[in-house]
Design a protein around this motif. Structure first.
Motif, PDB file in Angstrom:
ATOM      1  N   SER A  38      43.740  32.144  39.008  1.00  0.00           N
ATOM      2  CA  SER A  38      44.626  31.688  40.078  1.00  0.00           C
ATOM      3  C   SER A  38      45.821  32.626  40.199  1.00  0.00           C
ATOM      4  N   ASP A  39      46.022  33.152  41.393  1.00  0.00           N
ATOM      5  CA  ASP A  39      47.166  34.017  41.660  1.00  0.00           C
ATOM      6  C   ASP A  39      48.191  33.202  42.433  1.00  0.00           C
ATOM      7  N   GLU A  40      49.253  32.812  41.750  1.00  0.00           N
ATOM      8  CA  GLU A  40      50.273  31.970  42.365  1.00  0.00           C
ATOM      9  C   GLU A  40      51.491  32.771  42.820  1.00  0.00           C
ATOM     10  N   SER A  41      51.367  34.096  42.829  1.00  0.00           N
ATOM     11  CA  SER A  41      52.516  34.933  43.197  1.00  0.00           C
ATOM     12  C   SER A  41      52.341  35.606  44.559  1.00  0.00           C
ATOM     13  N   VAL A  42      51.378  35.136  45.352  1.00  0.00           N
ATOM     14  CA  VAL A  42      51.161  35.741  46.671  1.00  0.00           C
ATOM     15  C   VAL A  42      52.219  35.297  47.666  1.00  0.00           C
ATOM     16  N   ARG A  43      52.415  36.118  48.686  1.00  0.00           N
ATOM     17  CA  ARG A  43      53.355  35.788  49.759  1.00  0.00           C
ATOM     18  C   ARG A  43      52.568  35.587  51.050  1.00  0.00           C
ATOM     19  N   SER A  44      53.078  34.762  51.912  1.00  0.00           N
ATOM     20  CA  SER A  44      52.364  34.444  53.151  1.00  0.00           C
ATOM     21  C   SER A  44      52.298  35.649  54.091  1.00  0.00           C
ATOM     22  N   GLY A  45      51.180  35.711  54.846  1.00  0.00           N
ATOM     23  CA  GLY A  45      51.003  36.765  55.834  1.00  0.00           C
ATOM     24  C   GLY A  45      50.726  38.144  55.283  1.00  0.00           C
ATOM     25  N   ARG A  46      50.293  38.230  54.036  1.00  0.00           N
ATOM     26  CA  ARG A  46      50.029  39.533  53.395  1.00  0.00           C
ATOM     27  C   ARG A  46      48.535  39.685  53.095  1.00  0.00           C
ATOM     28  N   THR A  47      48.097  40.929  53.011  1.00  0.00           N
ATOM     29  CA  THR A  47      46.714  41.211  52.615  1.00  0.00           C
ATOM     30  C   THR A  47      46.719  41.736  51.190  1.00  0.00           C
ATOM     31  N   TYR A  48      45.897  41.117  50.363  1.00  0.00           N
ATOM     32  CA  TYR A  48      45.777  41.497  48.953  1.00  0.00           C
ATOM     33  C   TYR A  48      44.339  41.876  48.647  1.00  0.00           C
ATOM     34  N   SER A  49      44.168  42.856  47.767  1.00  0.00           N
ATOM     35  CA  SER A  49      42.858  43.239  47.264  1.00  0.00           C
ATOM     36  C   SER A  49      42.854  42.997  45.765  1.00  0.00           C
ATOM     37  N   TYR A  50      41.706  42.555  45.258  1.00  0.00           N
ATOM     38  CA  TYR A  50      41.566  42.229  43.840  1.00  0.00           C
ATOM     39  C   TYR A  50      40.347  42.926  43.259  1.00  0.00           C
ATOM     40  N   ARG A  51      40.429  43.232  41.970  1.00  0.00           N
ATOM     41  CA  ARG A  51      39.263  43.703  41.233  1.00  0.00           C
ATOM     42  C   ARG A  51      39.347  43.178  39.806  1.00  0.00           C
ATOM     43  N   VAL A  52      38.198  42.995  39.204  1.00  0.00           N
ATOM     44  CA  VAL A  52      38.070  42.441  37.858  1.00  0.00           C
ATOM     45  C   VAL A  52      37.395  43.495  36.986  1.00  0.00           C
ATOM     46  N   THR A  53      37.932  43.710  35.798  1.00  0.00           N
ATOM     47  CA  THR A  53      37.352  44.664  34.861  1.00  0.00           C
ATOM     48  C   THR A  53      37.022  43.943  33.560  1.00  0.00           C
ATOM     49  N   GLY A  54      35.790  44.113  33.086  1.00  0.00           N
ATOM     50  CA  GLY A  54      35.412  43.594  31.769  1.00  0.00           C
ATOM     51  C   GLY A  54      35.953  44.530  30.702  1.00  0.00           C
ATOM     52  N   ILE A  55      36.491  43.971  29.635  1.00  0.00           N
ATOM     53  CA  ILE A  55      37.100  44.774  28.573  1.00  0.00           C
ATOM     54  C   ILE A  55      36.452  44.439  27.234  1.00  0.00           C
ATOM     55  N   SER A  56      36.077  45.465  26.507  1.00  0.00           N
ATOM     56  CA  SER A  56      35.590  45.307  25.144  1.00  0.00           C
ATOM     57  C   SER A  56      35.781  46.629  24.422  1.00  0.00           C
ATOM     58  N   HIS A  57      36.512  46.620  23.364  1.00  0.00           N
ATOM     59  CA  HIS A  57      36.791  47.852  22.627  1.00  0.00           C
ATOM     60  C   HIS A  57      35.603  48.302  21.782  1.00  0.00           C
ATOM     61  N   ARG A  58      34.536  47.494  21.771  1.00  0.00           N
ATOM     62  CA  ARG A  58      33.369  47.855  20.964  1.00  0.00           C
ATOM     63  C   ARG A  58      32.490  48.902  21.633  1.00  0.00           C
ATOM     64  N   TYR A  59      32.512  48.989  22.975  1.00  0.00           N
ATOM     65  CA  TYR A  59      31.524  49.803  23.674  1.00  0.00           C
ATOM     66  C   TYR A  59      32.016  51.157  24.162  1.00  0.00           C
ATOM     67  N   LEU A  60      33.205  51.221  24.697  1.00  0.00           N
ATOM     68  CA  LEU A  60      33.713  52.478  25.242  1.00  0.00           C
ATOM     69  C   LEU A  60      35.061  52.809  24.633  1.00  0.00           C
ATOM     70  N   ALA A  61      35.357  54.074  24.580  1.00  0.00           N
ATOM     71  CA  ALA A  61      36.623  54.499  23.985  1.00  0.00           C
ATOM     72  C   ALA A  61      37.813  53.855  24.681  1.00  0.00           C
ATOM     73  N   GLU A  62      37.771  53.790  26.011  1.00  0.00           N
ATOM     74  CA  GLU A  62      38.893  53.186  26.728  1.00  0.00           C
ATOM     75  C   GLU A  62      38.851  51.674  26.677  1.00  0.00           C
TER      76      GLU A  62
END
Length: 85
Positions: A38-62
């Motif tokens: 839930s993003d409760e910090s949005v402002r009215s009349g604005r366009t927002y873009s979102y992306r989700v990244t899976g994180i695990s330090h076991r698989y990749l260096a980053e």
């Protein structure tokens, strides 16, 4: 969102950008079992873009596994709470 078993994300990072701005991390410690945010910090009349990244330090260096497709939404003129799924 769904978390394919093969990724086994231990956590998720949620990023947002407004219009043509830069990506900002909203959280990078959402549990790997989470399927919404839930993003409760949005402002009215604005366009927002979102992306989700899976994180695990076991698989990749980053520590990142995969980045989702970008989803965009424009908020109504009155204040709202967005739930990203």
């Amino acid at each position: 969102w769904t978390n394919p078993e093969r990724l086994a994300a231990g956590a998720f990072r949620i990023e947002r950008k407004e219009d043509d701005g830069t990506w900002q991390i909203l959280t990078d410690d959402l549990p790997g079992t989470a399927r919404s945010f839930s993003d409760e910090s949005v402002r009215s009349g604005r366009t927002y873009s979102y992306r989700v990244t899976g994180i695990s330090h076991r698989y990749l260096a980053e520590g990142t596994l995969a980045v989702s497709e970008v989803k965009s939404v424009t908020t109504p003129k009155k204040g709202v709470v967005l739930i990203f799924r």
